[in-house]
Write a protein that holds these residues in place. Structure first.
Motif, short mmCIF file in Angstrom:
data_model
loop_
_atom_site.label_atom_id
_atom_site.label_comp_id
_atom_site.label_asym_id
_atom_site.label_seq_id
_atom_site.Cartn_x
_atom_site.Cartn_y
_atom_site.Cartn_z
N ASP A 108 45.08 58.99 43.53
CA ASP A 108 44.79 59.20 42.11
C ASP A 108 45.96 58.73 41.25
O ASP A 108 45.76 58.15 40.17
CB ASP A 108 44.51 60.67 41.83
N ALA A 111 45.84 55.03 41.01
CA ALA A 111 44.77 54.64 40.10
C ALA A 111 45.18 54.83 38.65
O ALA A 111 44.95 53.96 37.79
CB ALA A 111 43.51 55.45 40.41
N THR A 137 42.90 54.64 47.45
CA THR A 137 42.69 54.18 46.08
C THR A 137 41.40 53.37 45.98
O THR A 137 40.61 53.54 45.05
CB THR A 137 43.89 53.33 45.61
N TRP A 140 38.27 55.92 46.57
CA TRP A 140 37.94 56.88 45.53
C TRP A 140 37.91 56.29 44.13
O TRP A 140 37.41 56.92 43.20
CB TRP A 140 38.94 58.04 45.60
N HIS A 141 38.43 55.07 43.97
CA HIS A 141 38.45 54.43 42.65
C HIS A 141 38.02 52.96 42.76
O HIS A 141 38.74 52.06 42.31
CB HIS A 141 39.85 54.54 42.04
#
Length: 326
Positions: A108, A111, A137, A140-141
């Motif tokens: 996170d 990101a 990364t 999740w993004h």
């Protein structure tokens, strides 16, 4: 009696050599992200050399590494028309704050740093342990990431078992003394860094190599990094993705690996299998520290793989469909 004398000497020596909690970096800048000050270095592409299709490159270092690890290769990537950024992850390098023990938090943070720096769908390259953060990364993004490259890192756990005894050893004053000796007397580490580099590596030769070793170890002389590294001794494993998480990465994927990295870099075959047999570059003469063993070859590999992502953004480029030169 000898143990008591040694312990007393360690306690006194540690008191006299208490490190500063933080040091100012010798290069780069900071961006404030979610309560953390993320240290990064930036290498700009030559004027007029970039195009709208050229994705920026974000480099993530591995365990006990910092942005210093990429200083040889990053300018060579930038020279080929890419904006290049290297980030220090929490607990290593010069980044201040952030969670040192949670992979999702670190992903996170990367990101949010991408957003803070205004980067449009960069390719995220993770070396060694940094591959897990790069993969997280991307997992999740995915809307922020144009592709992900695992560089001599498989994102797997090491399964270290019960860390109670390691945690106890880490708390001993003798361990702190040894840590400070090793990180300050760089001649002790220079040969180890060279061995991790590979047969073609000259990065740690001569006075320039000594300077690189000093820069490499300097962040480790901070109190914050000493606490993070010694405090991690009791972990039962390392930051990692579960196999099914690695398989679930949907952005374009690729692998860079040193041909001589047979032990320290994890499992190349597992990485191939879990990433869906993506495009790869195996670099001769390089071991685990592939980007310093062959900085030009590493840079060329990053650029070539970035180009495959741009040409086929919806594919991980697996199997026979990969471009020539895989």
């Amino acid at each position: 009696m000898a143990l008591l004398v040694l312990t007393a000497a360690s306690v006194v020596g540690n008191a006299l050599t208490t490190p500063p909690e933080t040091l100012d970096p010798d290069a780069g800048a900071y961006t404030q992200v979610d309560g953390a000050a993320v240290h990064y270095e930036h290498w700009a592409a030559p004027a007029g050399s970039t195009s709208a299709a050229a994705a920026p490159v974000v480099l993530l270092p591995g365990f006990a590494e910092s942005t210093v690890a990429f200083r040889a290769t990053a300018p060579l990537i930038a020279a080929q028309g890419r904006e290049v950024y290297a980030l220090d992850l929490p607990g290593v390098g010069y980044t201040r704050g952030g969670d040192t023990e949670n992979l999702r938090s670190q992903a996170d943070l990367v990101a949010d740093t991408i957003r803070s720096l205004g980067l449009r769908r960069p390719v995220v390259v993770g070396h060694s342990l940094g591959a897990a953060v790069a993969g997280g990364t991307a997992l999740w993004h995915p809307e922020l990431v144009g592709g992900v490259v695992f560089a001599d890192g498989d994102a797997q756990d090491l399964h270290l078992g019960d860390g109670t005894w390691r945690a106890r050893i880490a708390r001993l004053p003798h361990t702190t003394s040894v840590y400070r000796i090793v990180t300050r007397w760089t001649w002790l580490d220079r040969s180890a860094l060279a061995r991790s580099c590979g047969s073609a590596c000259t990065a740690f030769d001569g006075e320039a190599g000594a300077d690189l070793a000093r820069a490499w170890l300097r962040p480790m002389t901070q109190g914050s990094m000493e606490h993070a590294l010694l405090g991690s001794a009791g972990r039962s494993g390392i930051l990692h993705l579960e196999p099914e998480q690695t398989r679930a990465i949907a952005v374009p994927r690729a692998i860079i690996w040193g041909a001589e990295d047979e032990r320290s870099g994890g499992s190349l075959q597992d990485t191939r299998d879990r990433l869906g047999h993506p495009a790869e570059r195996i670099i001769p003469g390089a071991a685990h520290n592939v980007m310093n063993a062959q900085p030009q070859a590493f840079a060329d590999a990053v650029v070539a793989l970035t180009d495959t992502f741009t040409r086929d953004p919806g594919s991980g480029c697996g199997g026979a469909d990969c471009p020539a030169g895989r």
